[in-house]
Design an enzyme around this catalytic site. Structure first.
Site, PDB file in Angstrom:
ATOM      1  N   SER A   1       0.839  -1.176   0.000  1.00 42.89           N
ATOM      2  CA  SER A   1       0.000   0.000   0.000  1.00 42.89           C
ATOM      3  C   SER A   1       0.892   1.250   0.000  1.00 42.89           C
ATOM      4  CB  SER A   1      -0.963  -0.045   1.200  1.00 42.89           C
ATOM      5  OG  SER A   1      -2.134   0.661   0.937  1.00 42.89           O
TER       6      SER A   1
ATOM      7  N   ASP B   1      -8.253  -5.004  -7.008  1.00 40.63           N
ATOM      8  CA  ASP B   1      -7.932  -3.936  -6.067  1.00 40.63           C
ATOM      9  C   ASP B   1      -8.153  -2.572  -6.718  1.00 40.63           C
ATOM     10  OD1 ASP B   1      -6.896  -2.306  -4.077  1.00 40.63           O
ATOM     11  OD2 ASP B   1      -4.799  -2.758  -4.572  1.00 40.63           O
TER      12      ASP B   1
ATOM     13  N   HIS C   1      -6.376  -6.153  -2.617  1.00 38.41           N
ATOM     14  CA  HIS C   1      -5.344  -5.266  -2.077  1.00 38.41           C
ATOM     15  C   HIS C   1      -4.319  -6.032  -1.243  1.00 38.41           C
ATOM     16  CE1 HIS C   1      -3.895  -1.254  -1.258  1.00 38.41           C
ATOM     17  NE2 HIS C   1      -3.952  -1.433   0.042  1.00 38.41           N
TER      18      HIS C   1
END
EC number: 3.4.-.-
Length: 514
Positions: free
Chosen positions: A185, A447, A472
């Site tokens: 991320s 994602d 994700h």
């Protein structure tokens, strides 16, 4: 890979980057719930620290300059790090550095995820570094505005540089040992940027679900959500996508009706705050969008309250006579399931309460720092999810101006300054064409954040990996028998890429080039 280790391969930080309002709170809690579920599942195996078991990781503290770009400012703070030396072969072995993002880091940061899973194969030392201003790495003065100016990705990268030098001395690491960064991320972006800006110190990086392109109006998020709701590969359908639109239209109808309809809506959807004002209605609608978006973002992950397949079943009245259910009833049931899983009473709050919470300068010692991350979205990244595209199945009420107002209300930052900051970030790092070599960008096409990452190789040494139906940071999640062939292949490709890099590093060591 040993079974016990596979069970510890939880996502390193599965929180959303969505930095605003009720959506931020809901997605943050979803990510934390998934991570905690996976950790408790591993503990439930009855693992002990007997002979041959993993030793507890060590915690340490580094003294870092608050402003390393100002030679006359000698103020400092303590930055937390964790170390797992169980597999380290010593001085010349590789160093796997897991970078922290917008939350605290615990011992699990060096016990699971790519670094810990791959360390045994190469005798690597695993270190994780908590991001400044998050967790316990908060400078004196806390989260006051005067201090937050020292919170940025550029300063975080400066911390990586000084940490690498300090840890090399502390652990007597050879100057020829290759350092490889890992992150997921926002931390995945940091991993890529660390290699981009400091290639003489960071040999290579694996960047999972890394949104390297900053964007003010992130309408593309809901474009991906809409496509995923129609994807039959994960249990979606055209009917499901249409049902979402019908459910949201019903919510908006009841909000407009006011009176008893609005009061019933508040109870049925667990809105803890009045719904008479448009700004509070936007809070509720934003939270509902986050709930559906979160189901897509974390689809297929161990511990996620709902999958896309399950959500679509609820919206379409699956498991019974569809005539006895409506999409709105299905959405209401989804809210109940998610809130129950999270142990949370409220789906949304009033705008005034949200602003008051974000103005609080009391640090959060665990989880995500909401105030800090909002500040970074206002001063660097944007990432404001909107529904202004006709293809968006949600409500258009949580519009961009109302989201930008939060930067003004909490920090006194104008919409113009936010837009300029986003442009400066892309100019500094290069957006989706960063130009770094020896970086592997890993993404999943389910994602919503993959559209801000690098998904097409820009050169022979800047590799990409797009996992079909992957959500994700799914590549960082625990291995399971039910993992898709594309996910299994993706993990194999990560291993092979690392093998190639470390072979190059070994050759450079022999030549004395590292």
């Amino acid at each position: 890979m040993a079974v016990w280790l596979a069970q510890w391969l939880g996502p390193l930080l599965l929180v959303s980057l969505w930095g605003l309002l009720a959506p931020a709170s809901l997605l943050r809690r979803l990510g934390e719930h998934i991570q905690q579920f996976q950790e408790s599942s591993a503990q439930g195996l009855g693992l002990s620290l007997g002979p041959g078991a993993a030793a507890l990781p060590k915690v340490g503290w580094l003294e870092q300059l608050l402003d390393p770009f100002n030679v006359s400012d000698r103020r400092s703070f303590l930055q937390r790090y964790w170390v797992n030396d169980q597999h380290w072969v010593g001085q010349d072995g590789p160093i796997f550095l897991h970078l922290g993002g917008e939350g605290s880091l615990g011992p699990g940061s060096v016990m699971r995820g790519h670094p810990a899973a791959l360390a045994p194969a190469w005798g690597a030392l695993v270190i994780s570094l908590e991001h400044r201003f998050y967790g316990l790495s908060i400078p004196a003065g806390g989260l006051e505005m005067a201090q937050l100016r020292f919170l940025s990705s550029r300063l975080a990268l400066a911390d990586v540089v000084s940490a690498r030098l300090a840890l090399s001395r502390l652990f007597n690491i050879s100057s020829s040992s290759p350092w490889i960064c890992f992150g997921g991320s926002y931390a995945g972006s940091l991993a890529a940027w660390a290699r981009l800006k400091f290639p003489h110190l960071i040999f290579a990086s694996v960047a999972s679900s890394a949104p390297v392109r900053a964007v003010l109006d992130f309408s593309e998020y809901n474009d991906v959500v809409s496509r995923s709701l129609m994807s039959t590969a994960i249990g979606g359908s055209l009917e499901c996508r249409a049902a979402v639109s019908v459910a949201f239209a019903e919510v908006e109808r009841r909000l407009r009706s006011g009176g008893a309809a609005q009061a019933a809506l508040r109870t049925e959807l667990s809105a803890c705050g009045p719904l008479g004002r448009a700004e509070n209605q936007a809070e509720l609608l934003g939270a509902l969008q986050a709930l559906v978006g979160g189901v897509v973002q974390y689809d297929g992950q161990t511990g996620a309250p709902l999958s896309v397949r399950q959500l679509c079943g609820l919206l379409l009245g699956g498991g019974g006579n569809r005539s006895h259910s409506t999409p709105y009833c299905g959405l209401r049931r989804a809210v109940q399931i998610v809130l129950h899983s999270l142990g949370q009473k409220c789906l949304s709050f009033s705008r005034a309460e949200t602003v008051a919470q974000l103005r609080s300068t009391e640090p959060q010692l665990s989880g995500v720092g909401d105030r800090q991350w909002l500040y970074q979205t206002c001063t660097e990244f944007g990432f404001y999810v909107t529904c202004e595209n006709p293809r968006c199945p949600f409500s258009q009420l949580p519009a961009l101006p109302s989201q930008l107002d939060l930067c003004e209300q909490v920090f006194g930052l104008s919409a113009l300054s936010v837009a300029q900051a986003v442009a400066q970030t892309n100019s500094y790092y290069g957006g989706q064409t960063p130009g770094a070599n020896k970086v592997l960008f890993v993404n999943g096409d389910t994602d919503p954040w993959h559209v801000l990452s690098v998904t097409q190789a820009l050169g022979s040494s800047e590799s990409t990996l797009l996992i079909r139906t992957g959500s994700h940071c799914l590549d960082m999640a625990p291995e399971r028998p039910s993992d898709s062939p594309s996910l299994r292949l993706g993990r194999q490709n990560i291993f092979q890429q690392l093998q190639t890099w470390l072979k190059l590093a070994k050759e450079s060591q022999i030549k004395g080039e590292v």
